[in-house]
Design a protein around this motif. Structure first.
Motif, PDB file in Angstrom:
ATOM      1  N   SER A   1     -16.999  20.933  -8.836  1.00 62.00           N
ATOM      2  CA  SER A   1     -16.542  19.550  -8.875  1.00 62.00           C
ATOM      3  C   SER A   1     -17.677  18.662  -9.390  1.00 62.00           C
ATOM      4  CB  SER A   1     -16.074  19.123  -7.481  1.00 62.00           C
ATOM      5  OG  SER A   1     -15.517  17.824  -7.504  1.00 62.00           O
ATOM      6  N   THR A   2     -17.760  17.463  -8.910  1.00 59.41           N
ATOM      7  CA  THR A   2     -18.844  16.545  -9.276  1.00 59.41           C
ATOM      8  C   THR A   2     -19.281  15.779  -8.040  1.00 59.41           C
ATOM      9  OG1 THR A   2     -19.413  14.542 -10.541  1.00 59.41           O
ATOM     10  CG2 THR A   2     -17.084  14.855  -9.996  1.00 59.41           C
ATOM     11  N   ALA A   3     -20.568  15.509  -7.950  1.00 61.03           N
ATOM     12  CA  ALA A   3     -21.082  14.751  -6.811  1.00 61.03           C
ATOM     13  C   ALA A   3     -20.495  13.347  -6.756  1.00 61.03           C
ATOM     14  CB  ALA A   3     -22.612  14.677  -6.887  1.00 61.03           C
ATOM     15  N   PHE A   4     -19.968  12.882  -7.891  1.00 58.99           N
ATOM     16  CA  PHE A   4     -19.427  11.535  -7.952  1.00 58.99           C
ATOM     17  C   PHE A   4     -17.963  11.472  -7.525  1.00 58.99           C
ATOM     18  CE2 PHE A   4     -22.986  11.909 -10.830  1.00 58.99           C
ATOM     19  CZ  PHE A   4     -23.788  10.867 -10.387  1.00 58.99           C
ATOM     20  N   ALA A   5     -17.424  12.615  -7.067  1.00 62.55           N
ATOM     21  CA  ALA A   5     -16.061  12.624  -6.536  1.00 62.55           C
ATOM     22  C   ALA A   5     -15.960  11.822  -5.244  1.00 62.55           C
ATOM     23  CB  ALA A   5     -15.605  14.059  -6.287  1.00 62.55           C
ATOM     24  N   SER A   6     -17.102  11.445  -4.681  1.00 60.13           N
ATOM     25  CA  SER A   6     -17.098  10.598  -3.488  1.00 60.13           C
ATOM     26  C   SER A   6     -16.680   9.174  -3.816  1.00 60.13           C
ATOM     27  CB  SER A   6     -18.492  10.574  -2.855  1.00 60.13           C
ATOM     28  OG  SER A   6     -19.426   9.990  -3.752  1.00 60.13           O
ATOM     29  N   GLY A   7     -16.768   8.817  -5.097  1.00 63.70           N
ATOM     30  CA  GLY A   7     -16.532   7.436  -5.474  1.00 63.70           C
ATOM     31  C   GLY A   7     -17.762   6.588  -5.200  1.00 63.70           C
ATOM     32  N   ASN A   8     -17.612   5.303  -5.353  1.00 61.96           N
ATOM     33  CA  ASN A   8     -18.734   4.370  -5.198  1.00 61.96           C
ATOM     34  C   ASN A   8     -18.845   3.943  -3.743  1.00 61.96           C
ATOM     35  OD1 ASN A   8     -20.843   2.643  -5.842  1.00 61.96           O
ATOM     36  ND2 ASN A   8     -19.507   1.001  -6.567  1.00 61.96           N
ATOM     37  N   VAL A   9     -19.283   4.883  -2.883  1.00 59.86           N
ATOM     38  CA  VAL A   9     -19.306   4.612  -1.444  1.00 59.86           C
ATOM     39  C   VAL A   9     -20.603   3.944  -0.990  1.00 59.86           C
ATOM     40  CG1 VAL A   9     -17.669   6.402  -0.824  1.00 59.86           C
ATOM     41  CG2 VAL A   9     -20.074   6.995  -1.021  1.00 59.86           C
ATOM     42  N   GLY A  10     -21.729   4.326  -1.595  1.00 64.55           N
ATOM     43  CA  GLY A  10     -23.004   3.783  -1.175  1.00 64.55           C
ATOM     44  C   GLY A  10     -23.471   4.376   0.144  1.00 64.55           C
ATOM     45  N   GLY A  11     -24.766   4.263   0.412  1.00 68.05           N
ATOM     46  CA  GLY A  11     -25.317   4.768   1.664  1.00 68.05           C
ATOM     47  C   GLY A  11     -25.602   6.254   1.616  1.00 68.05           C
ATOM     48  N   ARG A  12     -25.670   6.872   2.790  1.00 72.31           N
ATOM     49  CA  ARG A  12     -26.001   8.299   2.890  1.00 72.31           C
ATOM     50  C   ARG A  12     -24.759   9.141   2.602  1.00 72.31           C
ATOM     51  NH1 ARG A  12     -30.019  11.518   4.631  1.00 72.31           N
ATOM     52  NH2 ARG A  12     -29.513  13.514   5.612  1.00 72.31           N
ATOM     53  N   ILE A  13     -24.904  10.105   1.710  1.00 70.22           N
ATOM     54  CA  ILE A  13     -23.786  10.952   1.330  1.00 70.22           C
ATOM     55  C   ILE A  13     -24.053  12.378   1.799  1.00 70.22           C
ATOM     56  CG2 ILE A  13     -22.436  11.865  -0.591  1.00 70.22           C
ATOM     57  CD1 ILE A  13     -22.942   9.333  -2.103  1.00 70.22           C
ATOM     58  N   GLU A  14     -23.178  12.873   2.657  1.00 71.50           N
ATOM     59  CA  GLU A  14     -23.276  14.231   3.174  1.00 71.50           C
ATOM     60  C   GLU A  14     -22.506  15.186   2.267  1.00 71.50           C
ATOM     61  OE1 GLU A  14     -25.184  14.626   5.749  1.00 71.50           O
ATOM     62  OE2 GLU A  14     -25.362  12.565   6.506  1.00 71.50           O
ATOM     63  N   ASN A  15     -22.493  16.463   2.622  1.00 74.44           N
ATOM     64  CA  ASN A  15     -21.835  17.475   1.797  1.00 74.44           C
ATOM     65  C   ASN A  15     -20.316  17.522   1.965  1.00 74.44           C
ATOM     66  OD1 ASN A  15     -24.101  18.939   0.431  1.00 74.44           O
ATOM     67  ND2 ASN A  15     -24.770  19.194   2.546  1.00 74.44           N
ATOM     68  N   ASP A  16     -19.806  17.026   3.073  1.00 74.30           N
ATOM     69  CA  ASP A  16     -18.376  17.114   3.350  1.00 74.30           C
ATOM     70  C   ASP A  16     -17.651  15.880   2.806  1.00 74.30           C
ATOM     71  OD1 ASP A  16     -15.848  17.522   4.285  1.00 74.30           O
ATOM     72  OD2 ASP A  16     -16.391  17.643   6.411  1.00 74.30           O
ATOM     73  N   PHE A  17     -16.833  16.105   1.751  1.00 74.69           N
ATOM     74  CA  PHE A  17     -16.048  15.009   1.182  1.00 74.69           C
ATOM     75  C   PHE A  17     -14.601  15.035   1.680  1.00 74.69           C
ATOM     76  CE2 PHE A  17     -18.458  14.159  -3.084  1.00 74.69           C
ATOM     77  CZ  PHE A  17     -19.636  13.939  -2.371  1.00 74.69           C
ATOM     78  N   SER A  18     -14.250  16.001   2.502  1.00 77.71           N
ATOM     79  CA  SER A  18     -12.846  16.177   2.878  1.00 77.71           C
ATOM     80  C   SER A  18     -12.336  15.066   3.789  1.00 77.71           C
ATOM     81  CB  SER A  18     -12.652  17.527   3.572  1.00 77.71           C
ATOM     82  OG  SER A  18     -13.391  17.589   4.790  1.00 77.71           O
ATOM     83  N   THR A  19     -13.249  14.371   4.454  1.00 75.80           N
ATOM     84  CA  THR A  19     -12.820  13.324   5.382  1.00 75.80           C
ATOM     85  C   THR A  19     -13.070  11.926   4.837  1.00 75.80           C
ATOM     86  OG1 THR A  19     -14.978  13.424   6.506  1.00 75.80           O
ATOM     87  CG2 THR A  19     -13.196  14.794   7.402  1.00 75.80           C
ATOM     88  N   LEU A  20     -13.464  11.827   3.580  1.00 70.31           N
ATOM     89  CA  LEU A  20     -13.681  10.508   2.989  1.00 70.31           C
ATOM     90  C   LEU A  20     -12.364   9.747   2.937  1.00 70.31           C
ATOM     91  CD1 LEU A  20     -16.023  11.332  -0.035  1.00 70.31           C
ATOM     92  CD2 LEU A  20     -16.655  10.154   2.066  1.00 70.31           C
ATOM     93  N   LYS A  21     -12.440   8.479   3.293  1.00 69.14           N
ATOM     94  CA  LYS A  21     -11.241   7.642   3.232  1.00 69.14           C
ATOM     95  C   LYS A  21     -10.986   7.250   1.783  1.00 69.14           C
ATOM     96  CE  LYS A  21     -11.000   7.927   7.662  1.00 69.14           C
ATOM     97  NZ  LYS A  21     -10.008   8.827   8.276  1.00 69.14           N
ATOM     98  N   ALA A  22      -9.992   6.423   1.574  1.00 66.33           N
ATOM     99  CA  ALA A  22      -9.646   5.989   0.212  1.00 66.33           C
ATOM    100  C   ALA A  22     -10.900   5.482  -0.491  1.00 66.33           C
ATOM    101  CB  ALA A  22      -8.593   4.890   0.275  1.00 66.33           C
ATOM    102  N   ALA A  23     -11.287   6.188  -1.519  1.00 65.93           N
ATOM    103  CA  ALA A  23     -12.561   5.908  -2.172  1.00 65.93           C
ATOM    104  C   ALA A  23     -12.402   4.864  -3.273  1.00 65.93           C
ATOM    105  CB  ALA A  23     -13.142   7.189  -2.757  1.00 65.93           C
ATOM    106  N   GLU A  24     -13.516   4.222  -3.588  1.00 70.18           N
ATOM    107  CA  GLU A  24     -13.563   3.287  -4.701  1.00 70.18           C
ATOM    108  C   GLU A  24     -14.019   4.078  -5.929  1.00 70.18           C
ATOM    109  OE1 GLU A  24     -16.345  -0.450  -6.160  1.00 70.18           O
ATOM    110  OE2 GLU A  24     -16.175  -0.054  -4.012  1.00 70.18           O
ATOM    111  N   TYR A  25     -13.071   4.757  -6.547  1.00 69.61           N
ATOM    112  CA  TYR A  25     -13.406   5.595  -7.688  1.00 69.61           C
ATOM    113  C   TYR A  25     -13.792   4.723  -8.886  1.00 69.61           C
ATOM    114  CZ  TYR A  25     -10.977   9.153  -4.948  1.00 69.61           C
ATOM    115  OH  TYR A  25     -10.578  10.003  -3.945  1.00 69.61           O
ATOM    116  N   ARG A  26     -14.819   5.179  -9.597  1.00 75.39           N
ATOM    117  CA  ARG A  26     -15.255   4.420 -10.773  1.00 75.39           C
ATOM    118  C   ARG A  26     -14.404   4.701 -11.996  1.00 75.39           C
ATOM    119  NH1 ARG A  26     -21.013   5.609  -8.304  1.00 75.39           N
ATOM    120  NH2 ARG A  26     -19.788   7.452  -7.803  1.00 75.39           N
TER     121      ARG A  26
END
Length: 368
Positions: free
Chosen positions: A140-165
């Motif tokens: 995948s891509t590390a940027f699949a988290s979207g523009n969340v900011g702050g500390r980013i952990e390895n688990d993206f499965s629980t991310l809420k609705a992201a601000e995708y760029r």
């Protein structure tokens, strides 16, 4: 050990192919490589070009014949019919899906194609192959988290609705969520690996080489040929950074980690390259000095100061702007560095050297 790797002629996929043989040559029985025919170049010839490239690692050059004997090239047209090349008994130990459609467009009209090439194709692959494989590895891509900011952990499965760029980030995250759910239902191990922006080699020779110049390289290429008498204001912030990781490092991590019981892993640098410092390095390297930074938004409504500035914001600036103004991130690399320590280098110097290598080679992509 049998492996199937998609995207073997791509920027990361080709280096993953190298790294798999460097890391696991003696244990690999077969690597299956689905490859599209390219104009008049047949799939087998494209893979030969990858293995015989002047930029291939020395181990690959020295063992190209033995390596090619362990490869079965599959015409992409037959790819979704695994029984046609696997038969009824062959099992794929590691299915590595490294192919992807990288398109940073934010246009609504681009969404359908991007989701088709990334999410739908991933679904098609899963349903065609899940009975034939022992483990699914998704790049995948590390940027699949979207523009969340702050500390980013390895688990993206629980991310809420992201601000995708852009739609690309959204499609990759949607693919991750689909695979986690689908693999759980089929009791199939899943591993999601997320490199950040890829830069040139840091270990492999030639140092700073990359097979295709994208993302920050497009920025460098744009200003390398720009008229220096036109000024350009570049919108960014003092805190925005870009996470860049050498392609050979990312590939070596992938080759090592596929046999580990790790479900999600970000393959990122522990620090981001400060956007203002990084851009200054890029522009100085390509010889463009008529620029300044601003936090103001620049578009046709606010007005442009030069024709070059207008052209920048109407072309690559459209796609890069969301990254130029992103929230700052801090990346958790503890697990990553337990697998392979991140190489030590100065971020801005590395960026300048990668751009200098690209300039020296006229930003020439490899035609594999």
């Amino acid at each position: 050990m049998n492996i199937l790797l998609t995207g073997a002629t791509g920027t990361l996929g080709s280096r993953v192919l190298y790294a798999l043989f460097e890391e696991r040559f003696n244990t690999i029985t077969t690597i299956y490589l689905p490859v599209r025919k390219k104009t008049t170049v047949h799939p087998e010839k494209r893979i030969q070009n990858v293995l015989l490239s002047e930029f291939a690692p020395q181990f690959i050059k020295d063992n190209s014949a033995a390596i090619f004997n362990k490869i079965i090239v599959i015409d992409a047209d037959n790819f979704l019919n695994p029984a046609s090349f696997l038969g009824n008994t062959t099992k794929i130990d590691f299915f590595i899906h490294a192919a992807g459609f990288v398109n940073l467009s934010t246009l609504p009209s681009a969404k359908t194609e991007i989701f088709k090439e990334n999410l739908q194709f991933t679904k098609d692959i899963f349903f065609a192959f899940h009975k034939h494989i022992s483990k699914f590895i998704y790049i995948s891509t590390a940027f699949a988290s979207g523009n969340v900011g702050g500390r980013i952990e390895n688990d993206f499965s629980t991310l809420k609705a992201a601000e995708y760029r852009n739609h690309y980030e959204a499609s990759k995250h949607a693919s991750e969520l689909f695979l986690i759910k689908a693999c759980k239902e089929k009791n199939l191990p899943i591993q999601i690996l997320r490199p950040s922006v890829l830069g040139g080699n840091i270990w492999e020779k030639p140092t700073y080489f990359i097979s295709k110049y994208m993302v920050f390289y497009l920025f460098a290429k744009f200003f390398k040929s720009a008229p220096t008498d036109h000024s350009v204001r570049i919108t960014t912030t003092e805190t925005t950074g870009l996470n860049i990781i050498p392609t050979d490092y990312a590939a070596q991590v992938i080759a090592k980690v596929i046999s580990r019981d790790i479900e999600q892993l970000n393959i990122v640098h522990r620090k981001e390259t400060n956007m203002m410092k990084g851009i200054a390095q890029i522009l100085n390297t390509v010889g463009f000095t008529n620029f300044s930074f601003t936090t103001d938004e620049i578009n046709a409504t606010t007005g442009y100061k030069s024709e070059l500035e207008a052209y920048y914001y109407e072309t690559i600036g459209v796609h890069l702007h969301p990254y130029m103004t992103s929230k700052p991130n801090e990346w958790d690399t503890e697990l990553l560095e337990s697998i392979l320590p991140i190489p030590e280098y100065t971020l801005e110097e590395y960026l300048a050297e990668t751009v200098a290598f690209a300039v020296k080679h006229n930003f020439r992509n490899q035609k594999w």
